[in-house]
Design a protein around this motif. Structure first.
Motif, PDB file in Angstrom:
ATOM      1  N   ILE A  16       0.835  -1.202   0.000  1.00 38.27           N
ATOM      2  CA  ILE A  16       0.000   0.000   0.000  1.00 38.27           C
ATOM      3  C   ILE A  16       0.869   1.251   0.000  1.00 38.27           C
ATOM      4  CG2 ILE A  16      -1.682   1.309   1.330  1.00 38.27           C
ATOM      5  CD1 ILE A  16      -3.233  -0.911   0.608  1.00 38.27           C
TER       6      ILE A  16
ATOM      7  N   TYR B 101      -4.571  -1.138  -4.740  1.00 35.15           N
ATOM      8  CA  TYR B 101      -5.809  -0.572  -4.198  1.00 35.15           C
ATOM      9  C   TYR B 101      -5.946   0.903  -4.500  1.00 35.15           C
ATOM     10  CZ  TYR B 101      -9.025   0.979  -0.534  1.00 35.15           C
ATOM     11  OH  TYR B 101     -10.044   1.549   0.150  1.00 35.15           O
TER      12      TYR B 101
ATOM     13  N   HIS C  77      -2.073  -5.527  -3.438  1.00 36.73           N
ATOM     14  CA  HIS C  77      -3.409  -4.948  -3.324  1.00 36.73           C
ATOM     15  C   HIS C  77      -3.827  -4.173  -4.569  1.00 36.73           C
ATOM     16  CE1 HIS C  77      -2.967  -6.042   0.829  1.00 36.73           C
ATOM     17  NE2 HIS C  77      -1.912  -5.271   0.958  1.00 36.73           N
TER      18      HIS C  77
ATOM     19  N   THR D 132      -9.330  -4.607   0.263  1.00 33.76           N
ATOM     20  CA  THR D 132      -8.766  -4.490  -1.087  1.00 33.76           C
ATOM     21  C   THR D 132      -9.036  -5.701  -1.956  1.00 33.76           C
ATOM     22  OG1 THR D 132      -6.671  -5.500  -0.495  1.00 33.76           O
ATOM     23  CG2 THR D 132      -6.879  -3.155  -0.114  1.00 33.76           C
TER      24      THR D 132
END
Lengths: 403, 179
Positions: free
Chosen positions: A83, A164, A162, A156
Motif C-alpha cells: 500500500i 488498491y 493490493h 482491497t
C-alpha cells in the motif's frame, strides 16, 4: 639450559584470506542477493554486495502501459508493504497533475499505509530474531501479520498485492466492518509484539548479538543516503512524515523514535517502537476520518472513471470510460518528484510526462538500494555470524532494491 | 521552498547555471557537464545549501535532443530541510560525466546503476561495472531505442521448425511515445 618451547608464531598456520559466497539463494539471505565476503579467519575483511538478481525492469515496463497500469508493478516493489508503494506512486502522479484527493481518501491512505508499515516491521523484527536463533517470535509476529492481511484483504480483495490506490482516488471505499475490526486488532498486535519482545529483550544471547554490532555513524549514514528507521537508529531525527508532511500526517500526533549509536540494537528498537507509533496514528486517523459516504475520488472526469450507471446509460459516460481505459489519464507534460516515508525510508518516484497517457519515465528511488549500499561498509571487521543479523536489520527487500 | 538555493547558485556561478525551474515545486538547476563536479561540491560545502544528504542519481533519455541523456542528481539537506535537483546533459556519442564518487558515499552504486541502465560513463569512478544486470549484457535497456521486447537469452533459442515459433521473437521495436 635453553628453553625447549617452540615459539608461538611458529605454531600458527599461515592465515590465508578466504572468499565466502553468500547467496544469491541462501536460507539466511532474505531475498535474492549475493555477498562475496573476503575473510581473514572469521573476520570479514571486505564485502562485495551484489544486488540485481530480482531485476524485472520496472522502469521500462512502466513506459509501456498507461499511468494507471503502473500500480500492479508498484505492489511488487516492496512486496511486504504494497500500500505504501501504491500511495507513493499515486502522490507523485497527483503532484504532476496538480490535484489533491478528498479528505476521507487521505485518511484511508494513512490508515492502510500504517497497517502496511506494521506488517513490514513485524516481518523484519521476527526475521532478525530468527537470524540470531529465536524461532518463536517469528511465528508469533507472522501470526499478527496474517491478521492484518486479513483485514487488508477485506478492503482491497487481495492479501499481498493490493493495487488498491488509484490516481486521484481509491479502488473502493472501506467496508462497513473495517473500523471495528481495525480497532479490535490493534491491541492484539500490541500484545503479540510485547510478548515477543519479552522473550528477546532480556535474553543475554540476543543482547550480545545485537548491541554494539554493525555501528553506522550518523554522518556516514547521511552521506550514503540511508533513510528511514536505519537513519533514525543512527540518531538523525529525519522522518518525512514530520519534516515534509504529506496526506494528513500534520494533523496527527505521533513520535519519531530515534536511536543513539546506530547499532543493530538501535535499529531493532526503532522498528519495534514504530509499530506502536503506527498504532497511534491508525487510532487517531480512524477517529478523525470523515464518515462513510464522504467522497473518496476527486471530482474530475479526466482522471476518475465515471460511475458504471453512466457508462452503460449515456454516450458521454461510455466515451469517457473508453478514453480513460484505452488511452489512459492524460497527464500534462512536465516532471515531478514525489517522496513519501515508506517503511524503509524515502520512497521517491520521479515521473516525467510528455503529455500522453503513457509515462515517459518513471524512476522509483527505493530506500533499500541506498540502505544496502551502506552494508558493504558496515560489515568490515565483523565476524561472519554477525553479518547475518546486520543484513537482516538493513531489511533489504529485493523487489524494491532491484526493481 | 528552496528558491534561495537556485538564487545562491545563480549568484555564485552566473551563466554557468544554464537553466533553473521549479516543476511541481521541486527546484531544478541544469549545468554543463564540465561544471558538474564543481557545482555539486559547492552544493555540499556551502553553508547556505549544505546538501549533506545524497538522495538519488539517475538518468532520463530524450532521443529527440542532441544531448539526449539527462543525468539527475537529487540532494537533501538534513539541517535546512530543503532539496534540489541538479541536472546535466550529455550526448549518446560521448556519454562521459565526471564522477562525484568522492563527494557522497552513496553515489557509488547509483552511478553504477545509471551506467548499467543508460550507458552514462562516469569518468573517475573506480569500480564502474554493471550492478543490476549481468556482465555480458549487451546495450543499455532504459534507453528509448532499446526495444522492451528485446531478449538476450543466456542460453540461445533452439532451432525449431518454422511452424513452432517461440512466444516472442527478437527485437520488435517499441514506439517510445503515443504522440
Amino acid at each position: 639450559m635453553e628453553d625447549a618451547d617452540i615459539r608461538e608464531e611458529e605454531l600458527e598456520l599461515p592465515a590465508e584470506p578466504m572468499t565466502l559466497n553468500l547467496g544469491p539463494s541462501h536460507p539466511a539471505m532474505h531475498g535474492t542477493i549475493r555477498i562475496v565476503a573476503k575473510l581473514d579467519g572469521e573476520v570479514v575483511v571486505s564485502a562485495d554486495v551484489q544486488p540485481g538478481y530480482l531485476h524485472r525492469g520496472f522502469d521500462k515496463m512502466a513506459e509501456r502501459g498507461t499511468w494507471s497500469q503502473v500500480f500492479p508493478y508498484t505492489d511488487r516493489l516492496n512486496y511486504v508493504s504494497p500500500i505504501l508503494n501504491n500511495v507513493g506512486y499515486a502522490l507523485a502522479v497527483e503532484k504532476l497533475l496538480g490535484i489533491t484527493v478528498p479528505e476521507r481518501n487521505q485518511y484511508i491512505r494513512v490508515v492502510l499505509g500504517e497497517f502496511s508499515r506494521i506488517t513490514d516491521h513485524l516481518t523484519n523484527l521476527g526475521a532478525v530474531a530468527m537470524d540470531v536463533g529465536a524461532m518463536t517470535p517469528l511465528l508469533w509476529l507472522l501470526k499478527a501479520r496474517e491478521w492484518i492481511w486479513e483485514i487488508l484483504e477485506e478492503v482491497t480483495g487481495a492479501r499481498l498485492t493490493h493495487s488498491y490506490v488509484r490516481i486521484g482516488g481509491l479502488a473502493f471505499d472501506l467496508t462497513d466492518t473495517f473500523r471495528d475490526r481495525a480497532l479490535a486488532l490493534l491491541p492484539r498486535i500490541a500484545e503479540e509484539l510485547d510478548r515477543s519482545l519479552d522473550l528477546l529483550l532480556e535474553n543475554r544471547i540476543f543482547i550480545d548479538r545485537l548491541k554494539g554490532v554493525g555501528v553506522l555513524p550518523a554522518a556516514e549514514a547521511i552521506s550514503y543516503g540511508v533513510t528511514g528507521p536505519m537513519l533514525r537508529a543512527s540518531g538523525v531525527d529525519h522522518d518525512l512524515r514530520k519534516t515534509a508532511p504529506y496526506l494528513v500526517y500534520d494533523r496527527i500526533d505521533f513520535d519519531v523514535p530515534v536511536g543513539e549509536v546506530g547499532d543493530n540494537w538501535d535499529r531493532f528498537m526503532v522498528r519495534a517502537e514504530e509499530v506502536r507509533q503506527s498504532s497511534r496514528i491508525i487510532r487517531q486517523a480512524l477517529d478523525q476520518m470523515p464518515p462513510a459516504g464522504s467522497p473518496i475520488d476527486v471530482l474530475d472526469t479526466r482522471v476518475i472513471l465515471p460511475p458504471k450507471e453512466d457508462v452503460y446509460a449515456t454516450i458521454e459516460g461510455t466515451i469517457n470510460h473508453f478514453k480513460l481505459v484505452m488511452e489512459g489519464i492524460r497527464v500534462p507534460a512536465g516532471e515531478a518528484y514525489g517522496y513519501t516515508e515508506a517503511c524503509n525510508g524515502e520512497l521517491g518516484f520521479g515521473v516525467v510526462s510528455d503529455g500522453t497517457g503513457t509515462p515517459y519515465r518513471v524512476r522509483a528511488r527505493g530506500p533499500c538500494f541506498a540502505n544496502l549500499a551502506a552494508l558493504g561498509r558496515m560489515v568490515v571487521g565483523m565476524m561472519i555470524p554477525d553479518l547475518i543479523p546486520t543484513f537482516g536489520l538493513v531489511n533489504m527487500i529485493a523487489g524494491e532494491c532491484d526493481r | 521552498m528552496a528558491q534561495r538555493i537556485l538564487d545562491r547558485l545563480k549568484e555564485t556561478f552566473g551563466a554557468k547555471i544554464l537553466e533553473t525551474s521549479s516543476p511541481s515545486g521541486d527546484e531544478v538547476a541544469v549545468v554543463a557537464r564540465d561544471d558538474w563536479p564543481a557545482v555539486a561540491r559547492f552544493l555540499r560545502d556551502d553553508p547556505v545549501c549544505a546538501m549533506d544528504m545524497f538522495i538519488d542519481l539517475t538518468c532520463a533519455d530524450y532521443p529527440d535532443r542532441r544531448e539526449r541523456l539527462e543525468v539527475w542528481l537529487r540532494l537533501y539537506s538534513i539541517g535546512h530541510r530543503h532539496r534540489v535537483c541538479l541536472k546535466t546533459r550529455v550526448s549518446a556519442e560521448d556519454p562521459k560525466v565526471p564522477s562525484l564518487y568522492d563527494l557522497w558515499r552513496g553515489i557509488d552504486w547509483f552511478e553504477r546503476e545509471a551506467f548499467d541502465l543508460f550507458g552514462v560513463v562516469f569518468a573517475g569512478h573506480p569500480d564502474l561495472r554493471r550492478i543490476l544486470l549481468y556482465e555480458g549484457f549487451e546495450g543499455h535497456p532504459l534507453r528509448k531505442d532499446y526495444a522492451a521486447e528485446k531478449t538476450q537469452p543466456l542460453v540461445g533459442y533452439r532451432e525449431v521448425p518454422p511452424t513452432k515459433v517461440p512466444p516472442f521473437g527478437t527485437a520488435e521495436g517499441m514506439p517510445w511515445s503515443r504522440r
